[in-house]
Design an enzyme around this catalytic site. Structure first.
Site, PDB file in Angstrom:
ATOM      1  N   THR A  23      19.058  17.734 -54.902  1.00 29.18           N
ATOM      2  CA  THR A  23      18.328  16.740 -54.128  1.00 29.18           C
ATOM      3  C   THR A  23      19.054  15.416 -54.272  1.00 29.18           C
ATOM      4  O   THR A  23      19.587  15.104 -55.342  1.00 29.18           O
ATOM      5  CB  THR A  23      16.833  16.643 -54.509  1.00 29.18           C
ATOM      6  OG1 THR A  23      16.138  15.942 -53.485  1.00 29.18           O
ATOM      7  CG2 THR A  23      16.607  15.979 -55.842  1.00 29.18           C
ATOM      8  N   CYS A  29      11.176   8.424 -56.652  1.00 27.58           N
ATOM      9  CA  CYS A  29      10.768   9.826 -56.643  1.00 27.58           C
ATOM     10  C   CYS A  29      11.256  10.523 -57.911  1.00 27.58           C
ATOM     11  O   CYS A  29      12.168  10.056 -58.584  1.00 27.58           O
ATOM     12  CB  CYS A  29      11.342  10.540 -55.417  1.00 27.58           C
ATOM     13  SG  CYS A  29      10.708   9.958 -53.842  1.00 27.58           S
ATOM     14  N   HIS A  46      10.711  17.763 -55.134  1.00 29.58           N
ATOM     15  CA  HIS A  46      11.046  16.343 -54.957  1.00 29.58           C
ATOM     16  C   HIS A  46       9.732  15.591 -54.753  1.00 29.58           C
ATOM     17  O   HIS A  46       9.189  15.553 -53.653  1.00 29.58           O
ATOM     18  CB  HIS A  46      11.969  16.176 -53.750  1.00 29.58           C
ATOM     19  CG  HIS A  46      12.526  14.800 -53.596  1.00 29.58           C
ATOM     20  ND1 HIS A  46      13.870  14.570 -53.457  1.00 29.58           N
ATOM     21  CD2 HIS A  46      11.940  13.582 -53.529  1.00 29.58           C
ATOM     22  CE1 HIS A  46      14.082  13.268 -53.310  1.00 29.58           C
ATOM     23  NE2 HIS A  46      12.912  12.647 -53.353  1.00 29.58           N
TER      24      HIS A  46
END
Length: 161
Positions: A23, A29, A46
């Site tokens: 990711t 995040c 995520h």
């Protein structure tokens, strides 16, 4: 031969070893990586926000730490993972916004990390490594063959956790 599988924002993917989950651009995040080495199954989530109870639209369960982690574990178990063997590594949760650290926007990274940790603890999933906080973004690659998590950040380089 392994392949790289991309996990987008507010997304989740599960793969069998030797595939790699990646990711990009984790800021506030949090990337949650789970692995059952016995079954050879790895998953990545995520996380964008801490808790679904604080949101108006909860249609995408992967957006939140609480519902996303539960979904990830459920799908991993459906594919053959055993919760007893699942371990976690987490990265991200940076303070990317300037301002009062007590504001909900400025503290979102910290709140995401705390929600991830509380949710994993409530599910008896141990966190065996983490690279969280600070004020910079990260790209992560999770190697299901070894369980290694490579954290890459501009100006900080790469490190294995």
């Amino acid at each position: 031969m392994s392949r790289e599988v991309v996990v987008n924002i507010a997304d989740m993917k599960i793969v069998y070893k030797p595939n790699v989950l990646v990711t990009y651009a984790l800021g506030s995040c949090v990337g949650v990586c789970l692995i059952d080495k016995i079954a050879g199954i790895g998953g990545m989530l995520h996380v964008m926000l801490p808790y679904s109870k604080d949101a108006i639209n909860i249609e995408n369960k992967y957006k939140f730490a609480d519902t996303g982690i539960n979904e990830l574990i459920k799908f991993m178990e459906h594919r053959g993972a055993n919760r007893t063997y699942i371990k976690a590594k987490i990265a991200g949760g940076a303070q990317m916004f300037l301002g009062n650290s007590n504001s909900s926007i400025a503290s979102i990274g910290y709140r995401n990390v705390e929600a991830v940790k509380k949710t994993l603890l409530s599910l008896n999933i141990p966190i065996i490594a983490e690279d969280t906080g600070m004020n910079y973004g990260r790209t992560i690659r999770f190697y299901t063959e070894t369980g290694d998590l490579i954290v890459d950040s501009i100006n900080k380089g790469k490190k294995k956790i």
